[in-house]
Enzyme design. Structure first.
Site, PDB file in Angstrom:
ATOM      1  N   ASP A  51       0.837  -1.201   0.000  1.00  0.00           N
ATOM      2  CA  ASP A  51       0.000   0.000   0.000  1.00  0.00           C
ATOM      3  C   ASP A  51       0.871   1.250   0.000  1.00  0.00           C
ATOM      4  OD1 ASP A  51      -1.776   2.049   0.434  1.00  0.00           O
ATOM      5  OD2 ASP A  51      -2.388   1.394   2.446  1.00  0.00           O
ATOM      6  N   GLU A 130      30.704  10.790   6.873  1.00  0.00           N
ATOM      7  CA  GLU A 130      31.112  10.644   8.267  1.00  0.00           C
ATOM      8  C   GLU A 130      29.904  10.970   9.145  1.00  0.00           C
ATOM      9  OE1 GLU A 130      34.459  13.161   9.013  1.00  0.00           O
ATOM     10  OE2 GLU A 130      35.525  12.520   7.212  1.00  0.00           O
ATOM     11  N   GLU A 132      27.870  11.247  12.296  1.00  0.00           N
ATOM     12  CA  GLU A 132      27.994  11.294  13.746  1.00  0.00           C
ATOM     13  C   GLU A 132      26.652  10.994  14.397  1.00  0.00           C
ATOM     14  OE1 GLU A 132      31.507  14.723  13.715  1.00  0.00           O
ATOM     15  OE2 GLU A 132      29.405  15.286  13.998  1.00  0.00           O
ATOM     16  N   GLU A 212      33.268  11.290  19.775  1.00  0.00           N
ATOM     17  CA  GLU A 212      33.274  12.618  19.167  1.00  0.00           C
ATOM     18  C   GLU A 212      33.307  13.699  20.248  1.00  0.00           C
ATOM     19  OE1 GLU A 212      33.575  14.796  16.965  1.00  0.00           O
ATOM     20  OE2 GLU A 212      34.067  13.555  15.231  1.00  0.00           O
ATOM     21  N   GLU A 220      31.368   8.550  16.395  1.00  0.00           N
ATOM     22  CA  GLU A 220      31.507   8.523  14.938  1.00  0.00           C
ATOM     23  C   GLU A 220      32.121   7.198  14.525  1.00  0.00           C
ATOM     24  OE1 GLU A 220      34.203  10.768  11.584  1.00  0.00           O
ATOM     25  OE2 GLU A 220      33.109  12.046  13.004  1.00  0.00           O
ATOM     26  N   HIS A 269      29.854  15.017   7.446  1.00  0.00           N
ATOM     27  CA  HIS A 269      30.774  15.509   6.427  1.00  0.00           C
ATOM     28  C   HIS A 269      30.835  14.471   5.310  1.00  0.00           C
ATOM     29  CE1 HIS A 269      32.806  17.236  10.262  1.00  0.00           C
ATOM     30  NE2 HIS A 269      31.764  17.966   9.905  1.00  0.00           N
ATOM     31  N   ARG A 339      37.975  24.211   8.926  1.00  0.00           N
ATOM     32  CA  ARG A 339      36.823  23.342   9.127  1.00  0.00           C
ATOM     33  C   ARG A 339      35.510  24.102   9.308  1.00  0.00           C
ATOM     34  NH1 ARG A 339      38.263  17.823  10.719  1.00  0.00           N
ATOM     35  NH2 ARG A 339      40.470  17.582  10.252  1.00  0.00           N
ATOM     36  N   GLU A 358      35.370  17.664   0.382  1.00  0.00           N
ATOM     37  CA  GLU A 358      34.557  17.312   1.547  1.00  0.00           C
ATOM     38  C   GLU A 358      33.518  18.405   1.773  1.00  0.00           C
ATOM     39  OE1 GLU A 358      35.069  16.723   6.401  1.00  0.00           O
ATOM     40  OE2 GLU A 358      36.771  17.318   5.145  1.00  0.00           O
ATOM     41  N   ARG A 360      30.971  19.813   4.115  1.00  0.00           N
ATOM     42  CA  ARG A 360      30.875  19.660   5.559  1.00  0.00           C
ATOM     43  C   ARG A 360      29.519  20.058   6.138  1.00  0.00           C
ATOM     44  NH1 ARG A 360      35.339  18.773   8.334  1.00  0.00           N
ATOM     45  NH2 ARG A 360      34.700  20.015  10.132  1.00  0.00           N
TER      46      ARG A 360
END
Length: 470
Positions: A51, A130, A132, A212, A220, A269, A339, A358, A360
């Site tokens: 359904d 990655e 977390e 972390e 992580e 990330h 970062r 990357e 982030r």
């Protein structure tokens, strides 16, 4: 695996039942189970009916019949069910037209991979998320007409440093000091190792596991990069395994991006690279050792980041993490080591094969099939249109003057703002019919009606603290 190999695999493992799974629109795994004898060779063409109107964001009641067709390549044995059970992930199709369903997230990921190949830019996109998460001892929440609250508890929570635990042995990570301490400060090492080894037993390659930054059990576990569709399948297994291992130990896991006030939230990330004929296309002699195509790819992500956030950061809670002025990657800029930039070029290795970008900003509340596909589409749009990302931002963002910061845009401040950006910047997602207008319209409608408006209508507990005596 072929269907015949699936039957041999099931027999070898003594499977008594088969569990068919698929991803719903918001990003939660769904399933049903049948006796093993109900799976035959025809099942891989005819599928199983269900359904579709009972799945969030999918079919209306007057067109509810849908089919899920199991993919033999996804066969695994469930590690938690009491009886040996074969698991197959399925693709959703219309039972009348036999066309793949546009709102099936897995279909979107398959189309994204096909579109990449059609462009001639590359033949595979590798994704490495990655994700977390938090491991809690107890979670209680209530949202009623006359009351609302949540309460989190964790043996690791620094708020419990004075609790009578008969005895309280201390070693509770302070706020923002949870990154990499050994036991007894890290109280979940063995549990994370069990999660890691169970994932590996399912054929999911793991690079490492660790505590972390936040107090209260933030963790992580990193998966090794894989092609987009494969990683999308792995991410749902990843969440499933982690939640169930914790549950077995009397703990609970959440992938909410910001469950706790005044400590780090959980991000995801996401690393991406494109390869052609076994060669990495993002390695070169430009900034931080990347190629011109990699810089264009970064340009695509930065240009479309606000729209991407509607898919990669798809909850109202996501924007409790993405707040300017803190450590979250909200700045629409790129850097080799900074970062707090939304895009980073990792510098851990000089090998050309390790060169990737990357992104982030994403968080683990997203639907991986849709999020990875959207990121790839932004990357491809950047390469196809040679979008210049501008100069890198290598300065400490927190030391920049207001004048310097004025030139750096930020991610959206709310889910509502992100959805508005998606509505106005959707053409890059529509290429190759990867995302259809119907999918984007329904996504905006569902998120607005089921989440944004529901939050808007409710008083927040902190408002009573601020305003009750007015």
């Amino acid at each position: 695996m072929t269907p015949n190999e699936v039957f041999e695999f099931a027999k070898k493992n003594g499977a008594k039942a088969v569990d068919i799974r698929f991803m719903d629109f918001p990003g939660v795994w769904q399933h049903f189970t049948a006796p093993m004898h109900e799976l035959d060779e025809a099942s891989f063409e005819d599928g199983f009916g269900f359904d579709g109107s009972s799945i969030r964001g999918w079919q209306p009641i007057n067109a509810s019949d849908m089919l899920v067709i199991p993919d033999p390549a996804t066969a695994k044995m469930d590690p938690f069910f009491e009886e040996p059970t074969l698991v197959l992930i399925g693709n959703i199709v219309d039972p009348i037209t036999r066309e793949k369903y546009t709102r099936d997230p897995r279909n979107i990921a398959q189309k994204a991979e096909a579109y990449l190949q059609s462009t001639g830019i590359g033949d595979v996109a590798y994704i490495g998320p990655e994700a977390e998460f938090f491991i809690f001892d107890d979670i209680r929440f209530m949202s009623e007409r006359n009351m609302a609250y949540y309460e989190i508890d964790s043996v690791e929570g620094v708020w419990n440093s004075g609790r009578d635990e008969r005895p309280n042995l201390g070693y509770k990570p302070r706020h923002k000091e949870g990154y990499f301490p050994v036991p007894p400060m890290d109280k979940f090492h063995d549990m994370r190792t069990e999660m890691m080894l169970m994932l590996e037993s399912l054929g999911i390659d793991i690079e490492c596991q660790h505590h972390e930054v936040a107090t209260g059990g933030q963790a992580e576990i990193d998966m090794r990069f894989k092609p987009l569709l494969q990683m999308s399948d792995q991410l749902v297994w990843f969440k499933y395994v982690i939640k169930n291992v914790a549950y077995k130990h009397g703990r609970t896991v959440t992938f909410m991006p910001k469950p706790m006030f005044e400590d780090n939230g959980s991000g995801m990330h996401t690393h991406i690279s494109i390869w052609q004929d076994g060669n990495p296309l993002f390695a070169g002699d430009k900034y931080a050792g990347v190629s011109q195509d990699a810089l264009y790819a970064i340009g695509g992500i930065i240009k479309h980041c606000k729209a991407l956030c509607a898919i990669t950061n798809p909850t109202t809670n996501s924007y409790k993490r993405l707040v300017p002025g803190f450590e979250a990657p909200v700045n629409l800029a790129y850097s080799s080591r900074n970062r707090s930039a939304s895009v980073r070029i990792p510098m851990y290795s000089t090998s050309p094969k390790a060169k990737r970008i990357e992104f982030r900003s994403p968080d683990p509340s997203c639907n991986g099939y849709m999020a990875f596909s959207a990121i790839l589409m932004a990357v491809l749009d950047g390469i196809e249109n040679k979008i210049d990302p501008g100069d890198p931002l290598d300065k400490d963002i927190y030391s920049l003057s207001p004048e310097e910061l004025a030139d750096v845009e930020s991610t959206p401040a709310s889910l509502e703002e992100a959805l508005e950006a998606l509505d106005n910047d959707r053409d890059f997602l529509l290429k190759g019919d990867v995302f259809t207008p119907d999918v984007i319209d329904k996504w905006i409608e569902y998120k607005t009606e089921s989440e944004i408006n529901e939050i808007k209508l409710r008083p927040h507990p902190h408002e009573f603290f601020l305003y009750y005596d007015i």
